[in-house]
Design a protein around this motif. Structure first.
Motif, PDB file in Angstrom:
ATOM      1  N   PRO A  69      35.563  24.285  31.212  1.00  0.00           N
ATOM      2  CA  PRO A  69      36.758  24.333  32.040  1.00  0.00           C
ATOM      3  C   PRO A  69      37.837  25.299  31.546  1.00  0.00           C
ATOM      4  CG  PRO A  69      36.563  22.205  30.947  1.00  0.00           C
ATOM      5  CD  PRO A  69      35.321  22.980  30.645  1.00  0.00           C
ATOM      6  N   ASN A  70      37.946  25.502  30.237  1.00  0.00           N
ATOM      7  CA  ASN A  70      38.986  26.402  29.734  1.00  0.00           C
ATOM      8  C   ASN A  70      38.346  27.659  29.153  1.00  0.00           C
ATOM      9  OD1 ASN A  70      37.818  25.032  27.662  1.00  0.00           O
ATOM     10  ND2 ASN A  70      39.699  24.601  26.560  1.00  0.00           N
ATOM     11  N   ILE A  71      38.383  28.719  29.940  1.00  0.00           N
ATOM     12  CA  ILE A  71      37.861  30.004  29.487  1.00  0.00           C
ATOM     13  C   ILE A  71      39.056  30.762  28.896  1.00  0.00           C
ATOM     14  CG2 ILE A  71      36.778  32.160  30.208  1.00  0.00           C
ATOM     15  CD1 ILE A  71      35.452  30.536  32.476  1.00  0.00           C
ATOM     16  N   PRO A  72      39.029  31.016  27.585  1.00  0.00           N
ATOM     17  CA  PRO A  72      40.200  31.595  26.936  1.00  0.00           C
ATOM     18  C   PRO A  72      40.522  33.031  27.379  1.00  0.00           C
ATOM     19  CG  PRO A  72      38.379  31.409  25.384  1.00  0.00           C
ATOM     20  CD  PRO A  72      37.951  30.755  26.652  1.00  0.00           C
ATOM     21  N   ALA A  73      39.527  33.831  27.668  1.00  0.00           N
ATOM     22  CA  ALA A  73      39.763  35.222  28.050  1.00  0.00           C
ATOM     23  C   ALA A  73      40.376  35.291  29.450  1.00  0.00           C
ATOM     24  CB  ALA A  73      38.454  35.994  28.012  1.00  0.00           C
ATOM     25  N   GLN A  74      41.311  36.208  29.621  1.00  0.00           N
ATOM     26  CA  GLN A  74      41.941  36.414  30.925  1.00  0.00           C
ATOM     27  C   GLN A  74      40.943  37.086  31.857  1.00  0.00           C
ATOM     28  OE1 GLN A  74      45.166  35.626  32.066  1.00  0.00           O
ATOM     29  NE2 GLN A  74      44.376  36.309  34.010  1.00  0.00           N
ATOM     30  N   THR A  75      40.751  36.496  33.020  1.00  0.00           N
ATOM     31  CA  THR A  75      39.874  37.114  34.017  1.00  0.00           C
ATOM     32  C   THR A  75      40.632  37.262  35.326  1.00  0.00           C
ATOM     33  OG1 THR A  75      38.948  34.980  34.672  1.00  0.00           O
ATOM     34  CG2 THR A  75      37.716  36.219  33.018  1.00  0.00           C
ATOM     35  N   TYR A  76      40.203  38.249  36.086  1.00  0.00           N
ATOM     36  CA  TYR A  76      40.818  38.540  37.377  1.00  0.00           C
ATOM     37  C   TYR A  76      39.735  38.449  38.437  1.00  0.00           C
ATOM     38  CZ  TYR A  76      44.404  40.319  34.285  1.00  0.00           C
ATOM     39  OH  TYR A  76      45.351  40.424  33.306  1.00  0.00           O
ATOM     40  N   THR A  77      40.047  37.840  39.553  1.00  0.00           N
ATOM     41  CA  THR A  77      39.069  37.724  40.637  1.00  0.00           C
ATOM     42  C   THR A  77      39.613  38.382  41.895  1.00  0.00           C
ATOM     43  OG1 THR A  77      39.892  35.564  41.337  1.00  0.00           O
ATOM     44  CG2 THR A  77      38.077  35.558  39.759  1.00  0.00           C
ATOM     45  N   ARG A  78      38.670  38.759  42.737  1.00  0.00           N
ATOM     46  CA  ARG A  78      39.017  39.375  44.017  1.00  0.00           C
ATOM     47  C   ARG A  78      37.906  39.043  44.994  1.00  0.00           C
ATOM     48  NH1 ARG A  78      40.333  45.568  43.445  1.00  0.00           N
ATOM     49  NH2 ARG A  78      42.009  44.628  42.237  1.00  0.00           N
ATOM     50  N   THR A  79      38.266  38.839  46.238  1.00  0.00           N
ATOM     51  CA  THR A  79      37.266  38.662  47.296  1.00  0.00           C
ATOM     52  C   THR A  79      37.206  39.958  48.079  1.00  0.00           C
ATOM     53  OG1 THR A  79      37.716  36.291  47.441  1.00  0.00           O
ATOM     54  CG2 THR A  79      36.608  37.305  49.319  1.00  0.00           C
ATOM     55  N   ILE A  80      35.986  40.463  48.243  1.00  0.00           N
ATOM     56  CA  ILE A  80      35.795  41.730  48.944  1.00  0.00           C
ATOM     57  C   ILE A  80      34.851  41.526  50.123  1.00  0.00           C
ATOM     58  CG2 ILE A  80      36.288  43.183  46.945  1.00  0.00           C
ATOM     59  CD1 ILE A  80      33.220  43.495  46.572  1.00  0.00           C
ATOM     60  N   ALA A  81      35.056  42.308  51.163  1.00  0.00           N
ATOM     61  CA  ALA A  81      34.194  42.272  52.350  1.00  0.00           C
ATOM     62  C   ALA A  81      33.274  43.486  52.301  1.00  0.00           C
ATOM     63  CB  ALA A  81      35.037  42.287  53.615  1.00  0.00           C
ATOM     64  N   CYS A  82      31.981  43.229  52.485  1.00  0.00           N
ATOM     65  CA  CYS A  82      30.980  44.292  52.394  1.00  0.00           C
ATOM     66  C   CYS A  82      30.079  44.284  53.617  1.00  0.00           C
ATOM     67  CB  CYS A  82      30.122  44.103  51.145  1.00  0.00           C
ATOM     68  SG  CYS A  82      31.061  44.192  49.607  1.00  0.00           S
ATOM     69  N   PHE A  83      29.408  45.403  53.799  1.00  0.00           N
ATOM     70  CA  PHE A  83      28.448  45.549  54.888  1.00  0.00           C
ATOM     71  C   PHE A  83      27.347  46.492  54.422  1.00  0.00           C
ATOM     72  CE2 PHE A  83      26.647  47.826  58.458  1.00  0.00           C
ATOM     73  CZ  PHE A  83      26.320  46.791  59.324  1.00  0.00           C
ATOM     74  N   HIS A  84      26.094  46.030  54.522  1.00  0.00           N
ATOM     75  CA  HIS A  84      24.937  46.877  54.225  1.00  0.00           C
ATOM     76  C   HIS A  84      23.673  46.158  54.662  1.00  0.00           C
ATOM     77  CE1 HIS A  84      23.879  44.410  50.722  1.00  0.00           C
ATOM     78  NE2 HIS A  84      25.155  44.448  50.393  1.00  0.00           N
ATOM     79  N   THR A  85      22.555  46.839  54.536  1.00  0.00           N
ATOM     80  CA  THR A  85      21.253  46.255  54.887  1.00  0.00           C
ATOM     81  C   THR A  85      20.720  45.446  53.703  1.00  0.00           C
ATOM     82  OG1 THR A  85      19.966  48.111  54.025  1.00  0.00           O
ATOM     83  CG2 THR A  85      20.724  48.276  56.329  1.00  0.00           C
ATOM     84  N   PRO A  86      19.745  44.576  53.945  1.00  0.00           N
ATOM     85  CA  PRO A  86      19.140  43.835  52.828  1.00  0.00           C
ATOM     86  C   PRO A  86      18.559  44.769  51.758  1.00  0.00           C
ATOM     87  CG  PRO A  86      18.473  42.865  54.914  1.00  0.00           C
ATOM     88  CD  PRO A  86      19.216  44.134  55.239  1.00  0.00           C
ATOM     89  N   GLU A  87      18.001  45.891  52.195  1.00  0.00           N
ATOM     90  CA  GLU A  87      17.378  46.833  51.265  1.00  0.00           C
ATOM     91  C   GLU A  87      18.405  47.488  50.329  1.00  0.00           C
ATOM     92  OE1 GLU A  87      15.016  45.935  54.656  1.00  0.00           O
ATOM     93  OE2 GLU A  87      16.950  46.982  54.685  1.00  0.00           O
ATOM     94  N   GLN A  88      19.665  47.454  50.699  1.00  0.00           N
ATOM     95  CA  GLN A  88      20.713  48.062  49.877  1.00  0.00           C
ATOM     96  C   GLN A  88      21.383  47.059  48.931  1.00  0.00           C
ATOM     97  OE1 GLN A  88      22.722  49.549  53.449  1.00  0.00           O
ATOM     98  NE2 GLN A  88      22.539  51.630  52.628  1.00  0.00           N
ATOM     99  N   THR A  89      20.901  45.827  48.919  1.00  0.00           N
ATOM    100  CA  THR A  89      21.520  44.788  48.085  1.00  0.00           C
ATOM    101  C   THR A  89      21.494  45.164  46.608  1.00  0.00           C
ATOM    102  OG1 THR A  89      20.979  43.071  49.688  1.00  0.00           O
ATOM    103  CG2 THR A  89      21.412  42.346  47.427  1.00  0.00           C
ATOM    104  N   LYS A  90      20.358  45.627  46.115  1.00  0.00           N
ATOM    105  CA  LYS A  90      20.257  45.980  44.692  1.00  0.00           C
ATOM    106  C   LYS A  90      21.267  47.074  44.350  1.00  0.00           C
ATOM    107  CE  LYS A  90      16.324  46.304  42.234  1.00  0.00           C
ATOM    108  NZ  LYS A  90      15.081  46.836  41.662  1.00  0.00           N
ATOM    109  N   GLU A  91      21.368  48.105  45.202  1.00  0.00           N
ATOM    110  CA  GLU A  91      22.310  49.198  44.956  1.00  0.00           C
ATOM    111  C   GLU A  91      23.750  48.667  44.899  1.00  0.00           C
ATOM    112  OE1 GLU A  91      23.828  53.410  46.957  1.00  0.00           O
ATOM    113  OE2 GLU A  91      22.172  52.319  47.896  1.00  0.00           O
TER     114      GLU A  91
END
Length: 179
Positions: A69-91
């Protein structure tokens, strides 16, 4: 060869919890089942019981993880919207992890079920490869296939500069939907 005895009930759940807390990598249900001499289905039930006790365990494509529950390191999060084909998931995932970003999840808005979220939890190319391999081996569908390619990710890094650089690279690749 002597047959090992099953580890029963609460003792098994406490051992599972201990192993998850001590492990720096995900542990699969099959590994836990082998260590306790029970079926994988019993492990799934045990994990559900532990989660019901508010233990911070998550299921990833690589196995179960205990998130303290307590992660000492400072982390930053963001929600992003993406669009691509299934074949481009790895990229797409490679672009993100190559910029020092963890991809925590994928979310879609389903017309019947509403918001659907699945854990991804990949931070490097090996984990991306394992994720993609599991999708291919199980012949599972990517959630983005339910929305013709549109999806969200929650991404996390130890600096906003890494998040910005990852988003810029996604934009350059044509994967980022601008708001």
């Amino acid at each position: 060869m002597k047959e090992e005895k099953k580890i029963l009930g609460e003792k098994r759940r406490q051992l599972i919890l201990q192993w998850l807390k001590e492990s720096k990598r995900p542990i699969t249900g099959a590994e836990l089942a082998a260590k306790t001499n029970v079926s994988r289905q019993v492990i799934v039930q045990d994990i559900s019981l532990l989660k019901a006790r508010n233990e911070p365990i998550i299921a990833t494509s690589q196995g179960y993880l205990y998130l303290p529950p307590n992660i000492p390191a400072q982390t930053y999060t963001r929600t992003i919207a993406c669009f691509h084909t299934p074949e481009q998931t790895k990229e797409e995932l490679y672009i993100l992890v190559d910029h020092g970003v963890t991809v925590k999840d994928v979310k879609i808005e389903h017309p019947v079920y509403g918001d659907l979220t699945a854990s991804v939890m990949v931070s490097n190319r090996l984990e991306v490869d394992q994720f993609i391999q599991k999708i291919e081996e199980t012949k599972a569908s990517y959630l983005l296939q339910l929305t013709d390619g549109t999806h969200l990710h929650t991404i996390e890094a130890d600096s906003t500069a890494k998040l910005d650089a990852a988003c810029h690279a996604l934009q350059k690749a044509g994967f980022l939907i601008e708001s």
